[in-house]
Design an enzyme around this catalytic site. Structure first.
Site, PDB file in Angstrom:
ATOM      1  N   LEU A  36      46.610  30.381  29.025  1.00  0.00           N
ATOM      2  CA  LEU A  36      47.569  31.400  28.580  1.00  0.00           C
ATOM      3  C   LEU A  36      48.288  32.019  29.765  1.00  0.00           C
ATOM      4  O   LEU A  36      49.411  32.520  29.637  1.00  0.00           O
ATOM      5  CB  LEU A  36      46.847  32.486  27.794  1.00  0.00           C
ATOM      6  CG  LEU A  36      46.323  32.096  26.404  1.00  0.00           C
ATOM      7  CD1 LEU A  36      45.384  33.167  25.873  1.00  0.00           C
ATOM      8  CD2 LEU A  36      47.486  31.876  25.450  1.00  0.00           C
ATOM      9  N   GLY A  37      47.629  32.006  30.890  1.00  0.00           N
ATOM     10  CA  GLY A  37      48.258  32.577  32.079  1.00  0.00           C
ATOM     11  C   GLY A  37      47.260  32.649  33.211  1.00  0.00           C
ATOM     12  O   GLY A  37      46.075  32.371  33.031  1.00  0.00           O
ATOM     13  N   GLY A  39      46.546  34.940  37.143  1.00  0.00           N
ATOM     14  CA  GLY A  39      46.975  35.882  38.164  1.00  0.00           C
ATOM     15  C   GLY A  39      46.323  35.497  39.471  1.00  0.00           C
ATOM     16  O   GLY A  39      45.983  34.330  39.661  1.00  0.00           O
ATOM     17  N   LYS A  40      46.155  36.456  40.354  1.00  0.00           N
ATOM     18  CA  LYS A  40      45.595  36.163  41.676  1.00  0.00           C
ATOM     19  C   LYS A  40      44.150  35.689  41.611  1.00  0.00           C
ATOM     20  O   LYS A  40      43.773  34.746  42.290  1.00  0.00           O
ATOM     21  CB  LYS A  40      45.664  37.435  42.539  1.00  0.00           C
ATOM     22  CG  LYS A  40      46.662  37.334  43.676  1.00  0.00           C
ATOM     23  CD  LYS A  40      46.440  38.479  44.665  1.00  0.00           C
ATOM     24  CE  LYS A  40      47.604  38.603  45.628  1.00  0.00           C
ATOM     25  NZ  LYS A  40      47.978  39.990  45.855  1.00  0.00           N
ATOM     26  N   PHE A  41      43.345  36.379  40.820  1.00  0.00           N
ATOM     27  CA  PHE A  41      41.916  36.071  40.819  1.00  0.00           C
ATOM     28  C   PHE A  41      41.396  35.690  39.446  1.00  0.00           C
ATOM     29  O   PHE A  41      40.192  35.584  39.250  1.00  0.00           O
ATOM     30  CB  PHE A  41      41.118  37.280  41.322  1.00  0.00           C
ATOM     31  CG  PHE A  41      41.548  37.734  42.674  1.00  0.00           C
ATOM     32  CD1 PHE A  41      41.250  36.975  43.803  1.00  0.00           C
ATOM     33  CD2 PHE A  41      42.265  38.909  42.836  1.00  0.00           C
ATOM     34  CE1 PHE A  41      41.658  37.381  45.053  1.00  0.00           C
ATOM     35  CE2 PHE A  41      42.678  39.330  44.091  1.00  0.00           C
ATOM     36  CZ  PHE A  41      42.376  38.565  45.210  1.00  0.00           C
ATOM     37  N   ALA A  42      42.280  35.522  38.495  1.00  0.00           N
ATOM     38  CA  ALA A  42      41.830  35.275  37.132  1.00  0.00           C
ATOM     39  C   ALA A  42      42.600  34.137  36.475  1.00  0.00           C
ATOM     40  O   ALA A  42      43.763  33.902  36.784  1.00  0.00           O
ATOM     41  CB  ALA A  42      41.997  36.543  36.296  1.00  0.00           C
ATOM     42  N   VAL A  44      43.297  32.844  32.445  1.00  0.00           N
ATOM     43  CA  VAL A  44      43.130  33.283  31.062  1.00  0.00           C
ATOM     44  C   VAL A  44      43.361  32.091  30.142  1.00  0.00           C
ATOM     45  O   VAL A  44      44.384  31.412  30.253  1.00  0.00           O
ATOM     46  CB  VAL A  44      44.084  34.452  30.728  1.00  0.00           C
ATOM     47  CG1 VAL A  44      43.909  34.905  29.282  1.00  0.00           C
ATOM     48  CG2 VAL A  44      43.870  35.611  31.692  1.00  0.00           C
ATOM     49  N   ASP A 155      49.795  48.836  37.805  1.00  0.00           N
ATOM     50  CA  ASP A 155      50.377  47.487  37.925  1.00  0.00           C
ATOM     51  C   ASP A 155      51.210  47.163  36.681  1.00  0.00           C
ATOM     52  O   ASP A 155      51.149  46.058  36.149  1.00  0.00           O
ATOM     53  CB  ASP A 155      49.255  46.461  38.125  1.00  0.00           C
ATOM     54  CG  ASP A 155      49.747  45.172  38.792  1.00  0.00           C
ATOM     55  OD1 ASP A 155      50.889  45.154  39.312  1.00  0.00           O
ATOM     56  OD2 ASP A 155      48.987  44.194  38.790  1.00  0.00           O
TER      57      ASP A 155
HETATM   58  P1  ADP Z   1      45.489  39.148  36.777  1.00  0.00           P
HETATM   59  O1  ADP Z   1      44.658  40.358  37.016  1.00  0.00           O
HETATM   60  O2  ADP Z   1      44.953  37.984  37.513  1.00  0.00           O
HETATM   61  O3  ADP Z   1      46.971  39.364  36.965  1.00  0.00           O
HETATM   62  P2  ADP Z   1      45.954  39.300  33.914  1.00  0.00           P
HETATM   63  O4  ADP Z   1      45.009  40.104  33.107  1.00  0.00           O
HETATM   64  O5  ADP Z   1      47.278  39.903  34.205  1.00  0.00           O
HETATM   65  O6  ADP Z   1      45.246  38.806  35.242  1.00  0.00           O
HETATM   66  O7  ADP Z   1      46.176  37.893  33.177  1.00  0.00           O
HETATM   67  C1  ADP Z   1      47.005  36.910  33.769  1.00  0.00           C
HETATM   68  C2  ADP Z   1      47.989  36.406  32.725  1.00  0.00           C
HETATM   69  O8  ADP Z   1      47.264  35.825  31.618  1.00  0.00           O
HETATM   70  C3  ADP Z   1      48.857  37.485  32.085  1.00  0.00           C
HETATM   71  O9  ADP Z   1      49.991  37.758  32.869  1.00  0.00           O
HETATM   72  C4  ADP Z   1      49.205  36.834  30.749  1.00  0.00           C
HETATM   73  O10 ADP Z   1      50.229  35.887  30.890  1.00  0.00           O
HETATM   74  C5  ADP Z   1      47.915  36.100  30.387  1.00  0.00           C
HETATM   75  N1  ADP Z   1      47.034  36.954  29.549  1.00  0.00           N
HETATM   76  C6  ADP Z   1      46.213  37.929  29.992  1.00  0.00           C
HETATM   77  N2  ADP Z   1      45.577  38.539  28.980  1.00  0.00           N
HETATM   78  C7  ADP Z   1      45.999  37.945  27.853  1.00  0.00           C
HETATM   79  C8  ADP Z   1      45.736  38.147  26.431  1.00  0.00           C
HETATM   80  N3  ADP Z   1      44.876  39.067  26.030  1.00  0.00           N
HETATM   81  N4  ADP Z   1      46.387  37.357  25.554  1.00  0.00           N
HETATM   82  C9  ADP Z   1      47.265  36.409  25.972  1.00  0.00           C
HETATM   83  N5  ADP Z   1      47.556  36.176  27.264  1.00  0.00           N
HETATM   84  C10 ADP Z   1      46.938  36.923  28.206  1.00  0.00           C
HETATM   85 MG    MG Z   2      48.343  40.484  35.851  1.00  0.00          MG
END
Ligand code: ADP
Ligand code: MG
Length: 326
Positions: A36-37, A39-42, A44, A155
Site C-alpha cells: 500500500l505504501g 516510508g523511511k522505516f516502514a 505497509v 508530519d
Molecule cells: P512512514 O512512517 O514510514 O512514513 P506511514 O505510516 O506514513 O509510514 O505509511 C507509509 C505509506 O503507507 C503511507 O504514506 C500510505 O501510502 C500507506 N499507508 C499507511 N497507512 C495506511 C493505511 N492505514 N491504509 C492504507 N495505506 C496506508
Molecule cells: Mg509517512
C-alpha cells in the site's frame, strides 16, 4: 488522557494499553495484493484477517534503525493512535504484533490512498475547491482533537493524509504518528524533524514546537490541495528553507486562478511566520471559507494553475501579500 508520568523529556509517551501479540502475524492474517505504501522505516501491506475476512493495512516497523533501538518511538506511535481512538479522522488501530526485529501495527485500511495523488493529478482528477473544503474540515476536526489532547502530529503532508475511497471521493484518515509528540507547558519540545516542504519556520530556527507547528503544515497542505503547487518548494533544500524562513508565498492570480478569495484568506491565516499569529484548528473550523453552505461563489472545477488568463470579472481573488509579523 495521556499519562505524563510515562513521558520522556522530549514528549514521547511509551505506556500503551494495547496487548502486544507475539504469535506469528501470519497465523491470523493473509497478505493480499501489493504494497500500500512505504516510508523511511516502514512498509505497509494490505492484509485480510482470517477469522473475520476483514481487510486491514499492516504497517511493518523495524525496531532497529541506523543501529539504534527505536522501540520507544514505535510505542509512542501506538500510544497516540490509542489516544485518538475516539476520533473518526484518525486511522484506527486494530492489533499490534511483535517479532524479534519488527513491530506490526494492524491498521484500518484507507483504500483510497494518499491525497498526494490527487494533489498532483491532472485537472479532471484534481480536487475541486468544494472537495478541498470538505476534506479540510475533516483534517481540522482530526487535528483539533489531537491538539485538545496536547498531541502534535509534526508530519502533516499529503502522503500522510489518506482517503477511505478515491472515487467517489471518500473521507480522510490521518496516518503516520511516527513523529508525534506530547506537548504541554512543562517541557519544551525542540527538534529538527518533518519534511522540508511542510516544515514550519520555528522548526528551522530550533524554537519550541507547539500545536501551531501543525497549523503551518495545514496551511501548506491546503495550498497544495487547491493549487497543485507546493508553495515553498525550491530547487534545493536550502532554497526551500529560505523560502519558508522568509515566508515567501505566491498568492497571485497566477496560482490562485479560479479559487475564491476566502480560500486565500484562510491559507494566509496559517502561513504566518510567528506561530502566535497563526489560527488554531478551532479558529479554522469557524473560518467563513469552511462555513459557506451554499458555496455558490466557489468554482466546482479547478482550472489550470500554470497559465493565467485572468479577465476583468475574475479579479475576485485577493492579491494581497500577507505581511508576516515577527
Ligand atoms: P512512514 O512512517 O514510514 O512514513 P506511514 O505510516 O506514513 O509510514 O505509511 C507509509 C505509506 O503507507 C503511507 O504514506 C500510505 O501510502 C500507506 N499507508 C499507511 N497507512 C495506511 C493505511 N492505514 N491504509 C492504507 N495505506 C496506508
Ligand atoms: Mg509517512
Amino acid at each position: 488522557m495521556l499519562d505524563s508520568s510515562v513521558m520522556n523529556k522530549i514528549g514521547m509517551v511509551t505506556k500503551i494499553h494495547t496487548r502486544i501479540r507475539t504469535e506469528p502475524f501470519k497465523n491470523n492474517y493473509d497478505l493480499v495484493g501489493k504494497e500500500l505504501g512505504r516510508g523511511k522505516f516502514a512498509v505497509v501491506k494490505k492484509c485480510v484477517e482470517r477469522a473475520t475476512q476483514n481487510e486491514y493495512a499492516a504497517k511493518f516497523l523495524r525496531k532497529r534503525r541506523k543501529g539504534q533501538d527505536c522501540r520507544a518511538d514505535i510505542l509512542n506511535e501506538i500510544a497516540v493512535l490509542e489516544a485518538a481512538k475516539a476520533n473518526p479522522y484518525v486511522v484506527g488501530l486494530h492489533e499490534v504484533y511483535e517479532t524479534s526485529s519488527e513491530i506490526i501495527l494492524v491498521l484500518e485500511c484507507a483504500a483510497g490512498g494518499e491525497i498526494f495523488d490527487q494533489c498532483v493529478a491532472d485537472n479532471d482528477e484534481a480536487f475541486t475547491e468544494k472537495d478541498v473544503i470538505r476534506l479540510a474540515r475533516q483534517i481540522l476536526t482530526g487535528v483539533a482533537f489531537l491538539h485538545r489532547n496536547n498531541v502534535v502530529h509534526l508530519d502533516l503532508k499529503p502522503q500522510n493524509i489518506l482517503l477511505t475511497s478515491a472515487q467517489p471521493l471518500g473521507d480522510i484518515r490521518i496516518v503516520d504518528f511516527g513523529l508525534s509528540r506530547h506537548v504541554d507547558n512543562k517541557s519544551e519540545v525542540r527538534e529538527i524533524l518533518g519534511t522540508p516542504e511542510y516544515v514550519a519556520p520555528e522548526i528551522l530556527s530550533y524554537e519550541p514546537v507547539t500545536t501551531a507547528t501543525d497549523m503551518w503544515s495545514i496551511g501548506v497542505l491546503t495550498y497544495v490541495m487547491l493549487t497543485g503547487v507546493s508553495p515553498f518548494l525550491g530547487e534545493e533544500k536550502q532554497e526551500t528553507y529560505l523560502n519558508i524562513s522568509q515566508g515567501n508565498v505566491d498568492y497571485t492570480e497566477d496560482v490562485f486562478h479560479g479559487i475564491s478569495s476566502l480560500a486565500v484568506d484562510f491559507i494566509q491565516s496559517l502561513l504566518q511566520l510567528d506561530p502566535r499569529n497563526r489560527s488554531t484548528a478551532d479558529e479554522c473550523l469557524s473560518h467563513p471559507w469552511l462555513n459557506t453552505d451554499s458555496n455558490s461563489h466557489i468554482a466546482t472545477t479547478i482550472t489550470s494553475t500554470t497559465t493565467s488568463t485572468s479577465t476583468a470579472d475574475e479579479q475576485e481573488t485577493s492579491q494581497s501579500e500577507s505581511e508576516p509579523e515577527s
